[in-house]
Design a protein around this motif. Structure first.
Motif, PDB file in Angstrom:
ATOM      1  N   ASP A   1      -7.846  -5.121  21.600  1.00 13.34           N
ATOM      2  CA  ASP A   1      -6.676  -5.118  20.726  1.00 13.34           C
ATOM      3  C   ASP A   1      -7.125  -5.453  19.305  1.00 13.34           C
ATOM      4  O   ASP A   1      -7.711  -6.491  19.070  1.00 13.34           O
ATOM      5  CB  ASP A   1      -5.670  -6.158  21.219  1.00 13.34           C
ATOM      6  N   ALA A   2      -6.803  -4.554  18.346  1.00 13.70           N
ATOM      7  CA  ALA A   2      -7.305  -4.719  16.988  1.00 13.70           C
ATOM      8  C   ALA A   2      -6.546  -5.775  16.209  1.00 13.70           C
ATOM      9  O   ALA A   2      -7.006  -6.204  15.169  1.00 13.70           O
ATOM     10  CB  ALA A   2      -7.228  -3.395  16.261  1.00 13.70           C
ATOM     11  N   GLY A   3      -5.389  -6.194  16.669  1.00 13.17           N
ATOM     12  CA  GLY A   3      -4.610  -7.150  15.910  1.00 13.17           C
ATOM     13  C   GLY A   3      -3.875  -6.487  14.771  1.00 13.17           C
ATOM     14  O   GLY A   3      -3.884  -5.254  14.623  1.00 13.17           O
ATOM     15  N   VAL A   4      -3.243  -7.283  13.934  1.00 15.86           N
ATOM     16  CA  VAL A   4      -2.539  -6.768  12.760  1.00 15.86           C
ATOM     17  C   VAL A   4      -3.565  -6.475  11.675  1.00 15.86           C
ATOM     18  O   VAL A   4      -4.401  -7.331  11.366  1.00 15.86           O
ATOM     19  CB  VAL A   4      -1.498  -7.787  12.254  1.00 15.86           C
ATOM     20  N   ILE A   5      -3.508  -5.283  11.142  1.00 12.77           N
ATOM     21  CA  ILE A   5      -4.507  -4.879  10.148  1.00 12.77           C
ATOM     22  C   ILE A   5      -3.849  -4.709   8.790  1.00 12.77           C
ATOM     23  O   ILE A   5      -2.863  -3.973   8.660  1.00 12.77           O
ATOM     24  CB  ILE A   5      -5.179  -3.552  10.574  1.00 12.77           C
ATOM     25  N   GLN A   6      -4.409  -5.397   7.803  1.00  8.59           N
ATOM     26  CA  GLN A   6      -3.897  -5.296   6.436  1.00  8.59           C
ATOM     27  C   GLN A   6      -4.980  -4.737   5.517  1.00  8.59           C
ATOM     28  O   GLN A   6      -6.170  -4.984   5.705  1.00  8.59           O
ATOM     29  CB  GLN A   6      -3.468  -6.664   5.903  1.00  8.59           C
ATOM     30  N   SER A   7      -4.528  -4.002   4.521  1.00  7.70           N
ATOM     31  CA  SER A   7      -5.451  -3.527   3.491  1.00  7.70           C
ATOM     32  C   SER A   7      -4.734  -3.449   2.157  1.00  7.70           C
ATOM     33  O   SER A   7      -3.499  -3.276   2.114  1.00  7.70           O
ATOM     34  CB  SER A   7      -6.010  -2.140   3.871  1.00  7.70           C
ATOM     35  N   PRO A   8      -5.449  -3.654   1.053  1.00  4.21           N
ATOM     36  CA  PRO A   8      -6.838  -4.112   1.014  1.00  4.21           C
ATOM     37  C   PRO A   8      -6.937  -5.613   1.272  1.00  4.21           C
ATOM     38  O   PRO A   8      -5.920  -6.291   1.319  1.00  4.21           O
ATOM     39  CB  PRO A   8      -7.238  -3.778  -0.438  1.00  4.21           C
ATOM     40  N   ARG A   9      -8.127  -6.141   1.441  1.00  7.40           N
ATOM     41  CA  ARG A   9      -8.311  -7.593   1.597  1.00  7.40           C
ATOM     42  C   ARG A   9      -8.144  -8.315   0.263  1.00  7.40           C
ATOM     43  O   ARG A   9      -7.621  -9.430   0.211  1.00  7.40           O
ATOM     44  CB  ARG A   9      -9.695  -7.904   2.168  1.00  7.40           C
ATOM     45  N   HIS A  10      -8.591  -7.660  -0.780  1.00  9.72           N
ATOM     46  CA  HIS A  10      -8.480  -8.224  -2.130  1.00  9.72           C
ATOM     47  C   HIS A  10      -8.012  -7.130  -3.079  1.00  9.72           C
ATOM     48  O   HIS A  10      -8.426  -5.980  -2.948  1.00  9.72           O
ATOM     49  CB  HIS A  10      -9.833  -8.761  -2.614  1.00  9.72           C
ATOM     50  N   GLU A  11      -7.151  -7.512  -4.020  1.00 12.21           N
ATOM     51  CA  GLU A  11      -6.666  -6.559  -5.014  1.00 12.21           C
ATOM     52  C   GLU A  11      -6.591  -7.290  -6.345  1.00 12.21           C
ATOM     53  O   GLU A  11      -5.920  -8.327  -6.450  1.00 12.21           O
ATOM     54  CB  GLU A  11      -5.285  -6.040  -4.619  1.00 12.21           C
ATOM     55  N   VAL A  12      -7.286  -6.756  -7.328  1.00 13.13           N
ATOM     56  CA  VAL A  12      -7.208  -7.305  -8.678  1.00 13.13           C
ATOM     57  C   VAL A  12      -6.652  -6.208  -9.569  1.00 13.13           C
ATOM     58  O   VAL A  12      -7.177  -5.093  -9.580  1.00 13.13           O
ATOM     59  CB  VAL A  12      -8.587  -7.750  -9.206  1.00 13.13           C
ATOM     60  N   THR A  13      -5.593  -6.514 -10.284  1.00 21.85           N
ATOM     61  CA  THR A  13      -4.953  -5.499 -11.100  1.00 21.85           C
ATOM     62  C   THR A  13      -4.468  -6.118 -12.406  1.00 21.85           C
ATOM     63  O   THR A  13      -4.455  -7.337 -12.558  1.00 21.85           O
ATOM     64  CB  THR A  13      -3.785  -4.856 -10.337  1.00 21.85           C
ATOM     65  N   GLU A  14      -4.081  -5.270 -13.308  1.00 19.83           N
ATOM     66  CA  GLU A  14      -3.561  -5.759 -14.594  1.00 19.83           C
ATOM     67  C   GLU A  14      -2.040  -5.744 -14.601  1.00 19.83           C
ATOM     68  O   GLU A  14      -1.413  -4.890 -13.940  1.00 19.83           O
ATOM     69  CB  GLU A  14      -4.108  -4.889 -15.728  1.00 19.83           C
ATOM     70  N   MET A  15      -1.490  -6.652 -15.328  1.00 29.42           N
ATOM     71  CA  MET A  15      -0.037  -6.740 -15.456  1.00 29.42           C
ATOM     72  C   MET A  15       0.547  -5.376 -15.808  1.00 29.42           C
ATOM     73  O   MET A  15       0.008  -4.658 -16.661  1.00 29.42           O
ATOM     74  CB  MET A  15       0.309  -7.748 -16.549  1.00 29.42           C
ATOM     75  N   GLY A  16       1.634  -5.034 -15.125  1.00 31.93           N
ATOM     76  CA  GLY A  16       2.304  -3.770 -15.391  1.00 31.93           C
ATOM     77  C   GLY A  16       1.911  -2.653 -14.452  1.00 31.93           C
ATOM     78  O   GLY A  16       2.609  -1.641 -14.360  1.00 31.93           O
ATOM     79  N   GLN A  17       0.818  -2.839 -13.723  1.00 26.55           N
ATOM     80  CA  GLN A  17       0.365  -1.809 -12.791  1.00 26.55           C
ATOM     81  C   GLN A  17       1.140  -1.879 -11.478  1.00 26.55           C
ATOM     82  O   GLN A  17       1.678  -2.922 -11.101  1.00 26.55           O
ATOM     83  CB  GLN A  17      -1.131  -1.954 -12.518  1.00 26.55           C
ATOM     84  N   GLU A  18       1.158  -0.771 -10.784  1.00 28.70           N
ATOM     85  CA  GLU A  18       1.778  -0.717  -9.451  1.00 28.70           C
ATOM     86  C   GLU A  18       0.760  -1.163  -8.411  1.00 28.70           C
ATOM     87  O   GLU A  18      -0.413  -0.789  -8.474  1.00 28.70           O
ATOM     88  CB  GLU A  18       2.240   0.705  -9.150  1.00 28.70           C
ATOM     89  N   VAL A  19       1.232  -1.963  -7.455  1.00 25.73           N
ATOM     90  CA  VAL A  19       0.383  -2.455  -6.375  1.00 25.73           C
ATOM     91  C   VAL A  19       1.023  -2.080  -5.042  1.00 25.73           C
ATOM     92  O   VAL A  19       2.234  -2.261  -4.865  1.00 25.73           O
ATOM     93  CB  VAL A  19       0.238  -3.997  -6.443  1.00 25.73           C
ATOM     94  N   THR A  20       0.231  -1.551  -4.130  1.00 26.47           N
ATOM     95  CA  THR A  20       0.725  -1.223  -2.791  1.00 26.47           C
ATOM     96  C   THR A  20      -0.137  -1.904  -1.753  1.00 26.47           C
ATOM     97  O   THR A  20      -1.350  -1.706  -1.706  1.00 26.47           O
ATOM     98  CB  THR A  20       0.723   0.297  -2.554  1.00 26.47           C
ATOM     99  N   LEU A  21       0.509  -2.710  -0.922  1.00 31.03           N
ATOM    100  CA  LEU A  21      -0.162  -3.392   0.177  1.00 31.03           C
ATOM    101  C   LEU A  21       0.227  -2.718   1.470  1.00 31.03           C
ATOM    102  O   LEU A  21       1.385  -2.302   1.636  1.00 31.03           O
ATOM    103  CB  LEU A  21       0.246  -4.871   0.209  1.00 31.03           C
ATOM    104  N   ARG A  22      -0.713  -2.649   2.403  1.00 32.03           N
ATOM    105  CA  ARG A  22      -0.486  -1.896   3.624  1.00 32.03           C
ATOM    106  C   ARG A  22      -0.673  -2.755   4.861  1.00 32.03           C
ATOM    107  O   ARG A  22      -1.470  -3.698   4.858  1.00 32.03           O
ATOM    108  CB  ARG A  22      -1.440  -0.697   3.670  1.00 32.03           C
TER     109      ARG A  22
END
Lengths: 114, 110
Positions: A1-22
């Motif tokens: 069983d793979a468990g709950v999988i999230q991506s990305p592990r780390h996200e660095v972005t600049e203010m105002g940018q769109e971020v999508t977590l999965r």
């Protein structure tokens, strides 16, 4: 069983940018939760789904945050536009369909908004 | 007032000691109770559920006091590996909304 999988592990972005977590929940789990964790506020429930339907989104901080679950095996949390105060660890968790079942958490996404 | 409150600690105890944490909750309609453990930079994991009659799992004992609206966790014979943050979790009645406390940090010292 793979468990709950999230991506990305780390996200660095600049203010105002769109971020999508999965998130990919454990197969067969009917409930999916998105939490945010900060030092000051601890783990906060943002939204949860049952059978792909959003049940309670009262924890979503503002309109910049949105979450979707297009099918039983995939969910996204989007922040648009991102702000430095959104910096936190975002956890996805899933559970079986019975009340009182435990939550299985993914490894989280560490988000840093500069 | 937060819905679930915990003493943040840290609790620094020597190996072999017994340590207890309390957690208070404000919503009297709460129906389910848990203790989760979170290691540094890791995800929370279920330690144990808390039942009305109290329950024990090895060195760990959990108690629920509905009248006073608190739950407790007792750890006997502490090990170095018990060092972690312990999160109190309360489920609101009739929903799947699980509310986490901010955690109590435990350090077991050699």
């Amino acid at each position: 069983d793979a468990g709950v999988i999230q991506s990305p592990r780390h996200e660095v972005t600049e203010m105002g940018q769109e971020v999508t977590l999965r998130c990919k929940p454990i197969s067969g789990h009917d409930y999916l939760f998105w939490y945010r964790q900060t030092m000051m506020r601890g783990l906060e429930l943002l939204i949860y789904f049952n059978n792909n339907v959003p049940i309670d989104d009262s924890g979503m901080p503002e309109d910049r945050f949105s979450a979707k679950m297009p099918n039983a095996s995939f969910s996204t949390l989007k922040i648009q536009p991102s702000e430095p105060r959104d910096s936190a660890v975002y956890f996805c968790a899933s559970s079986l369909h019975s009340f009182n079942e435990k939550l299985f958490f993914g490894s989280g996404t560490q988000l840093s908004v500069l | 007032r937060k819905e679930v409150e915990q003493d943040p600690g840290p609790f620094n105890v020597p190996e072999g000691a017994t340590v207890a944490f309390n957690c208070t909750y404000s919503n009297s309609a709460s129906q389910s109770f848990f203790w989760y453990r979170q290691d540094c930079r890791k995800e929370p994991k279920l330690l144990m559920s808390v039942y009305s009659s109290g329950n024990e799992d090895g060195r760990f004992t959990a108690q629920l006091n509905r009248a006073s609206q608190y739950i407790s966790l007792l750890i006997r014979d502490s090990k170095l590996s018990d060092s972690a943050t312990y999160l109190c979790v309360v489920g609101r009645g009739g929903t799947y909304k699980y509310i986490f406390g901010t955690g109590t940090r435990l350090k077991v010292l050699a």
